[in-house]
Design an enzyme around this catalytic site. Structure first.
Site, mmCIF file in Angstrom:
data_model
loop_
_atom_site.group_PDB
_atom_site.id
_atom_site.type_symbol
_atom_site.label_atom_id
_atom_site.label_comp_id
_atom_site.label_asym_id
_atom_site.label_seq_id
_atom_site.Cartn_x
_atom_site.Cartn_y
_atom_site.Cartn_z
ATOM 1 N N ARG A 1 40.342 33.595 28.433
ATOM 2 C CA ARG A 1 40.683 32.188 28.708
ATOM 3 C C ARG A 1 39.751 31.231 27.986
ATOM 4 O O ARG A 1 40.100 30.073 27.731
ATOM 5 C CB ARG A 1 40.724 31.928 30.222
ATOM 6 N N GLU B 1 29.193 43.888 39.393
ATOM 7 C CA GLU B 1 28.954 44.298 40.781
ATOM 8 C C GLU B 1 29.007 45.834 40.872
ATOM 9 O O GLU B 1 28.153 46.467 41.476
ATOM 10 C CB GLU B 1 30.022 43.654 41.660
#
Ligand code: AMP
Length: 171
Positions: free
Chosen positions: A59, A96
């Site tokens: 994006r 993560e």
């Protein structure tokens, strides 16, 4: 500004449970909102000496190329591994769970070029921190990192203390 914020759609539990995904496709699909977004982002840099936009896959390419057009600069791409055809340098960073890698062409800049790094969203800051490392390794000067939106509660910008950061919208 509230109108632009409201045009971003929340998708609950995407791409996994517990994440509220900020879907900017609803803003991009609205001509007046997209136009205003780019004008507001570009306005900060009009008259400044910017050589290049760095757009982060994927994006960041959309916002970055519109910004580059508006500012009359070039754009260079930071991509996932294996996508760029010429010689690259890589940076691997922690997620993560696991790691991710980003690449940029080794000849993306002339030393000292003044660049803006553009992405859609600042979350934990891992992606932008890795991109900053790549750009600095190639000896370009980072004028600012610019985001359409920032998730303030994740404190991503704390990771980025030695660089200017601007986000148009805050959540
Ligand atoms: P981070 O490295 O955590 O700052 O994540 C930044 C990248 O992941 C950006 O390129 C975003 O497109 C994407 N991202 C992370 N969290 C979200 C979210 N909640 N909504 C939309 N995009 C996200």
């Amino acid at each position: 500004m509230q109108e632009l914020k409201d045009s971003i759609r929340d998708i609950i539990d995407f791409p996994k449970k517990g994440i509220v995904f900020k879907d900017i496709t609803t803003l991009l699909a609205h001509g007046r909102h997209f136009h205003r977004t780019i004008d507001l982002m570009a306005h900060r840099y009009l008259g400044q000496d910017i050589d290049m936009i760095v757009g982060i896959e994927a994006r960041g390419f959309i916002l970055g190329s519109a910004l580059a057009y508006k500012l009359g600069t070039g754009i260079t791409l930071v991509r996932k591994p294996g996508k760029l055809p010429h010689k690259t340098i890589q940076k691997t960073y922690a997620l993560e769970y696991g790691t991710d890698t980003l690449e940029i062409h080794a000849d993306a800049f002339k030393p000292g070029e003044r660049v803006l790094i553009a992405d859609d969203l600042l979350a934990t800051g891992g992606t932008i921190a890795a991109t900053i490392d790549l750009v600095r390794e190639l000896e370009a000067e980072i004028v600012e990192c610019i985001f359409l939106a920032e998730l303030d509660f994740l404190n991503g910008r704390e990771k980025l203390s030695d660089v200017e950061v601007f986000s148009l919208l805050h959540f």
